[in-house]
Design a protein around this motif. Structure first.
Motif, PDB file in Angstrom:
ATOM      1  N   GLN A  58       0.821  -1.214   0.000  1.00 45.94           N
ATOM      2  CA  GLN A  58       0.000   0.000   0.000  1.00 45.94           C
ATOM      3  C   GLN A  58       0.857   1.267   0.000  1.00 45.94           C
ATOM      4  O   GLN A  58       0.322   2.365  -0.016  1.00 45.94           O
ATOM      5  N   ASP A  59       2.169   1.084   0.030  1.00 47.79           N
ATOM      6  CA  ASP A  59       3.061   2.242   0.056  1.00 47.79           C
ATOM      7  C   ASP A  59       3.572   2.593  -1.336  1.00 47.79           C
ATOM      8  O   ASP A  59       3.722   3.762  -1.682  1.00 47.79           O
ATOM      9  N   ARG A  60       3.859   1.551  -2.122  1.00 45.50           N
ATOM     10  CA  ARG A  60       4.328   1.718  -3.498  1.00 45.50           C
ATOM     11  C   ARG A  60       5.547   2.631  -3.588  1.00 45.50           C
ATOM     12  O   ARG A  60       5.656   3.476  -4.475  1.00 45.50           O
ATOM     13  N   SER A  61       6.466   2.480  -2.694  1.00 45.83           N
ATOM     14  CA  SER A  61       7.681   3.289  -2.706  1.00 45.83           C
ATOM     15  C   SER A  61       8.868   2.382  -3.030  1.00 45.83           C
ATOM     16  O   SER A  61       8.752   1.137  -3.050  1.00 45.83           O
ATOM     17  N   ALA A  62      10.027   3.019  -3.267  1.00 47.53           N
ATOM     18  CA  ALA A  62      11.232   2.224  -3.533  1.00 47.53           C
ATOM     19  C   ALA A  62      11.596   1.374  -2.327  1.00 47.53           C
ATOM     20  O   ALA A  62      12.037   0.215  -2.464  1.00 47.53           O
ATOM     21  N   ALA A  63      11.388   1.925  -1.130  1.00 46.11           N
ATOM     22  CA  ALA A  63      11.717   1.181   0.096  1.00 46.11           C
ATOM     23  C   ALA A  63      10.808  -0.034   0.251  1.00 46.11           C
ATOM     24  O   ALA A  63      11.262  -1.119   0.641  1.00 46.11           O
ATOM     25  N   SER A  64       9.510   0.139  -0.039  1.00 43.53           N
ATOM     26  CA  SER A  64       8.586  -0.996   0.111  1.00 43.53           C
ATOM     27  C   SER A  64       8.887  -2.072  -0.923  1.00 43.53           C
ATOM     28  O   SER A  64       8.810  -3.270  -0.619  1.00 43.53           O
ATOM     29  N   ARG A  65       9.260  -1.661  -2.144  1.00 42.76           N
ATOM     30  CA  ARG A  65       9.591  -2.663  -3.172  1.00 42.76           C
ATOM     31  C   ARG A  65      10.867  -3.428  -2.802  1.00 42.76           C
ATOM     32  O   ARG A  65      10.964  -4.636  -3.013  1.00 42.76           O
ATOM     33  N   THR A  81       1.803 -13.348  -6.131  1.00 49.90           N
ATOM     34  CA  THR A  81       0.826 -12.381  -6.626  1.00 49.90           C
ATOM     35  C   THR A  81       0.767 -11.172  -5.714  1.00 49.90           C
ATOM     36  O   THR A  81       1.303 -11.183  -4.603  1.00 49.90           O
ATOM     37  N   ASP A  82       0.102 -10.129  -6.204  1.00 49.97           N
ATOM     38  CA  ASP A  82      -0.141  -8.929  -5.417  1.00 49.97           C
ATOM     39  C   ASP A  82      -1.642  -8.816  -5.137  1.00 49.97           C
ATOM     40  O   ASP A  82      -2.468  -9.329  -5.895  1.00 49.97           O
ATOM     41  N   ALA A  83      -1.953  -8.144  -4.061  1.00 52.17           N
ATOM     42  CA  ALA A  83      -3.354  -7.862  -3.740  1.00 52.17           C
ATOM     43  C   ALA A  83      -3.453  -6.412  -3.328  1.00 52.17           C
ATOM     44  O   ALA A  83      -2.459  -5.781  -2.945  1.00 52.17           O
ATOM     45  N   THR A  84      -4.653  -5.899  -3.408  1.00 53.05           N
ATOM     46  CA  THR A  84      -4.839  -4.478  -3.077  1.00 53.05           C
ATOM     47  C   THR A  84      -5.354  -4.271  -1.662  1.00 53.05           C
ATOM     48  O   THR A  84      -5.165  -3.210  -1.081  1.00 53.05           O
ATOM     49  N   ASP A  85      -6.039  -5.281  -1.096  1.00 52.08           N
ATOM     50  CA  ASP A  85      -6.560  -5.115   0.270  1.00 52.08           C
ATOM     51  C   ASP A  85      -6.691  -6.482   0.938  1.00 52.08           C
ATOM     52  O   ASP A  85      -6.447  -7.523   0.324  1.00 52.08           O
ATOM     53  N   PRO A 105       2.066  -1.190   4.876  1.00 49.32           N
ATOM     54  CA  PRO A 105       1.120  -0.069   4.929  1.00 49.32           C
ATOM     55  C   PRO A 105       1.693   1.192   4.294  1.00 49.32           C
ATOM     56  O   PRO A 105       2.916   1.330   4.122  1.00 49.32           O
ATOM     57  N   ALA A 106       0.824   2.122   3.991  1.00 49.70           N
ATOM     58  CA  ALA A 106       1.262   3.424   3.465  1.00 49.70           C
ATOM     59  C   ALA A 106       2.097   4.139   4.532  1.00 49.70           C
ATOM     60  O   ALA A 106       1.820   4.056   5.731  1.00 49.70           O
ATOM     61  N   GLY A 107       3.121   4.827   4.096  1.00 52.76           N
ATOM     62  CA  GLY A 107       4.002   5.528   5.032  1.00 52.76           C
ATOM     63  C   GLY A 107       5.239   4.734   5.398  1.00 52.76           C
ATOM     64  O   GLY A 107       6.084   5.205   6.178  1.00 52.76           O
ATOM     65  N   PHE A 108       5.344   3.522   4.866  1.00 50.31           N
ATOM     66  CA  PHE A 108       6.498   2.668   5.180  1.00 50.31           C
ATOM     67  C   PHE A 108       7.804   3.333   4.721  1.00 50.31           C
ATOM     68  O   PHE A 108       8.771   3.418   5.481  1.00 50.31           O
ATOM     69  N   GLY A 109       7.822   3.823   3.462  1.00 51.30           N
ATOM     70  CA  GLY A 109       9.043   4.434   2.929  1.00 51.30           C
ATOM     71  C   GLY A 109       9.440   5.684   3.700  1.00 51.30           C
ATOM     72  O   GLY A 109      10.612   5.913   3.977  1.00 51.30           O
ATOM     73  N   ARG A 110       8.444   6.502   4.089  1.00 52.70           N
ATOM     74  CA  ARG A 110       8.744   7.729   4.823  1.00 52.70           C
ATOM     75  C   ARG A 110       9.337   7.405   6.193  1.00 52.70           C
ATOM     76  O   ARG A 110      10.315   8.021   6.646  1.00 52.70           O
ATOM     77  N   ALA A 111       8.777   6.369   6.860  1.00 51.78           N
ATOM     78  CA  ALA A 111       9.284   5.998   8.178  1.00 51.78           C
ATOM     79  C   ALA A 111      10.726   5.475   8.089  1.00 51.78           C
ATOM     80  O   ALA A 111      11.572   5.777   8.932  1.00 51.78           O
ATOM     81  N   VAL A 112      10.991   4.694   7.035  1.00 48.88           N
ATOM     82  CA  VAL A 112      12.351   4.160   6.869  1.00 48.88           C
ATOM     83  C   VAL A 112      13.337   5.298   6.619  1.00 48.88           C
ATOM     84  O   VAL A 112      14.432   5.340   7.200  1.00 48.88           O
ATOM     85  N   ALA A 113      12.946   6.244   5.766  1.00 50.71           N
ATOM     86  CA  ALA A 113      13.847   7.355   5.455  1.00 50.71           C
ATOM     87  C   ALA A 113      14.120   8.210   6.679  1.00 50.71           C
ATOM     88  O   ALA A 113      15.225   8.765   6.838  1.00 50.71           O
ATOM     89  N   ALA A 114      13.134   8.308   7.583  1.00 52.89           N
ATOM     90  CA  ALA A 114      13.304   9.129   8.781  1.00 52.89           C
ATOM     91  C   ALA A 114      13.972   8.375   9.920  1.00 52.89           C
ATOM     92  O   ALA A 114      14.194   8.942  10.990  1.00 52.89           O
ATOM     93  N   GLY A 115      14.260   7.113   9.707  1.00 52.08           N
ATOM     94  CA  GLY A 115      14.883   6.330  10.769  1.00 52.08           C
ATOM     95  C   GLY A 115      13.905   5.950  11.864  1.00 52.08           C
ATOM     96  O   GLY A 115      14.312   5.582  12.973  1.00 52.08           O
ATOM     97  N   GLU A 116      12.610   6.012  11.555  1.00 50.19           N
ATOM     98  CA  GLU A 116      11.590   5.663  12.543  1.00 50.19           C
ATOM     99  C   GLU A 116      11.250   4.171  12.444  1.00 50.19           C
ATOM    100  O   GLU A 116      11.654   3.492  11.498  1.00 50.19           O
ATOM    101  N   LYS A 117      10.488   3.724  13.403  1.00 51.12           N
ATOM    102  CA  LYS A 117      10.092   2.317  13.395  1.00 51.12           C
ATOM    103  C   LYS A 117       8.981   2.114  12.365  1.00 51.12           C
ATOM    104  O   LYS A 117       7.882   2.667  12.523  1.00 51.12           O
ATOM    105  N   ALA A 118       9.271   1.383  11.329  1.00 47.97           N
ATOM    106  CA  ALA A 118       8.278   1.105  10.287  1.00 47.97           C
ATOM    107  C   ALA A 118       7.581  -0.216  10.600  1.00 47.97           C
ATOM    108  O   ALA A 118       8.229  -1.197  10.974  1.00 47.97           O
ATOM    109  N   GLN A 119       6.277  -0.222  10.453  1.00 51.16           N
ATOM    110  CA  GLN A 119       5.509  -1.421  10.796  1.00 51.16           C
ATOM    111  C   GLN A 119       5.004  -2.119   9.533  1.00 51.16           C
ATOM    112  O   GLN A 119       4.577  -1.459   8.575  1.00 51.16           O
TER     113      GLN A 119
END
Length: 381
Positions: A58-65, A81-85, A105-119
């Motif tokens: 749900q993040d579709r970022s480079a970090a999530s990929r 396979t991939d699923a949407t929900d 989840p959405a926000g995964f890439g932002r949390a990783v870039a900020a050094g925060e705990k990504a779930q």
């Protein structure tokens, strides 16, 4: 003594003639263990790998990929396979198409870039307990490793060094005796025991019943043959056939499945001989108390297969079963030889390490031999 040997020899020759007159039964006795070993060896496996996996990114970022690629590269997960929900995930679980679902989840890439705990969420299909347990363990290990890599990368970007930190632990585990943890290496030494027990108990279980059905038992009753001589004469041919079966399936286990034989071969031979005699005596007990061939066959199968498979330590650790079943397992000889077989084949053990189960097996063989002799005497007043 000479007369005893002569009587035992006569019974042995009679049993051999009976075997040779029935080539189909002889072929079954010789080929069945080979077929069973090949079938069980390939069909029974506790190895779990390439778990079919669905990804909900749900993040579709480079970090999530990059995170999802770590699952594909691990060798334990097969991202199909991939699923949407989660609704699609539930459908895939119900259709038995996947065992694991990874939700980023959405926000995964932002949390990783900020050094925060990504779930992230890892869902496993509990309908298959073994796959669920192993899939969860794989996912925890993979996430711990990937999290460490992210932390190190973030620290590098911040100019901080984590190497050489005080209190950091770096566990390095190693599996002895079976480094690849192949279930076949664990199962084959035990399967050899179970197969030999089935064949030996089944064959002698019909021995005395057949004599009664053919009305040849009365002739032996009026002969000078003693009960112990009768039992020894009947057991000798089957002992030789059992050793032939054992040699063939052990060679197959080593050659076809790559099972190592690291320990004492003399110990394995001695323990196998005692085990075969115990099983043959057990079959004669069944034969002595059974009123018909059908009853003897069913009783022998029930005694030989289920307890030796479930209560020997072959399929499940004996320490994990209830205490009363653990005590019941002492009533079946497979428990002792499975322990010896695992020690000899995998751990390189010898007499010094395995004398206790060997003595227990010998005592068991003596006891069931005595019971078989007493029962035969009761049938031959």
């Amino acid at each position: 003594m000479r007369a005893t040997l002569a009587r035992v020899g006569a019974i042995t020759r009679k049993e051999f003639r009976h075997l040779l007159r029935d080539p189909r039964s002889l072929a079954v006795v010789l080929l069945l263990p080979v077929i069973e070993l090949v079938l069980f060896g390939y069909a029974v496996s506790f190895d779990v790998g390439q778990l079919p996996t669905v990804v909900v990114d749900q993040d579709r970022s480079a970090a999530s990929r990059a995170y999802v690629r770590s699952y594909s590269a691990s060798g334990f997960f097969d991202v199909q396979t991939d699923a949407t929900d989660l609704t699609q995930v539930d459908t895939l679980f119900r259709e038995n198409r996947v065992r694991v679902a990874v939700v980023v989840p959405a926000g995964f890439g932002r949390a990783v870039a900020a050094g925060e705990k990504a779930q992230v969420a890892v869902l496993v299909d509990g309908a298959d307990v073994q796959a669920a347990r192993i899939g969860q363990a794989y996912a925890i290990a993979l996430n711990a490793r990937y999290g460490g890599q992210l932390t190190a990368a973030w620290a590098d970007r911040q100019g901080a060094a984590l190497t050489g930190g005080v209190g950091l632990l770096e566990p390095r585990s190693r599996t002895w005796y079976n480094p690849e943890r192949r279930s076949s290496l664990f199962l084959i030494p035990g399967l050899v025991v179970v197969i030999i027990m089935i064949v030996t108990v089944q064959q002698t279980a019909t021995s005395l019943v057949r004599e009664r059905d053919l009305h040849t038992f009365e002739q032996m009753q009026v002969s000078p043959l003693r009960p112990a001589e009768l039992l020894v004469g009947k057991m000798l041919p089957w002992t030789l056939l059992a050793f032939l079966d054992l040699s063939v399936i052990v060679a197959l286990g080593i050659g076809m499945f790559g099972v190592p034989l690291r320990g004492s071969v003399p110990l394995l031979v001695v323990a196998s001989a005692v085990f075969i005699l115990a099983c043959l005596a057990l079959g004669l007990i069944v034969s002595a108390v059974s009123p018909s061939m059908e009853t003897a066959n069913v009783l022998a199968l029930m005694i030989a297969f289920l307890p030796s498979f479930l209560l020997s330590g072959l399929a499940f650790p004996l320490a994990s079963i209830p205490v009363w079943l653990r005590w019941l397992s002492y009533a079946f000889p497979a428990r002792y030889l499975v322990s010896i077989s695992h020690g000899v084949f995998l751990r390189g053990a010898g007499f010094a390490e395995l004398w206790v189960p060997l003595i227990q097996l010998a005592a068991y063989a003596g006891l069931v031999g005595l019971v078989a002799t007493v029962l035969a005497r009761r049938r031959t007043p």
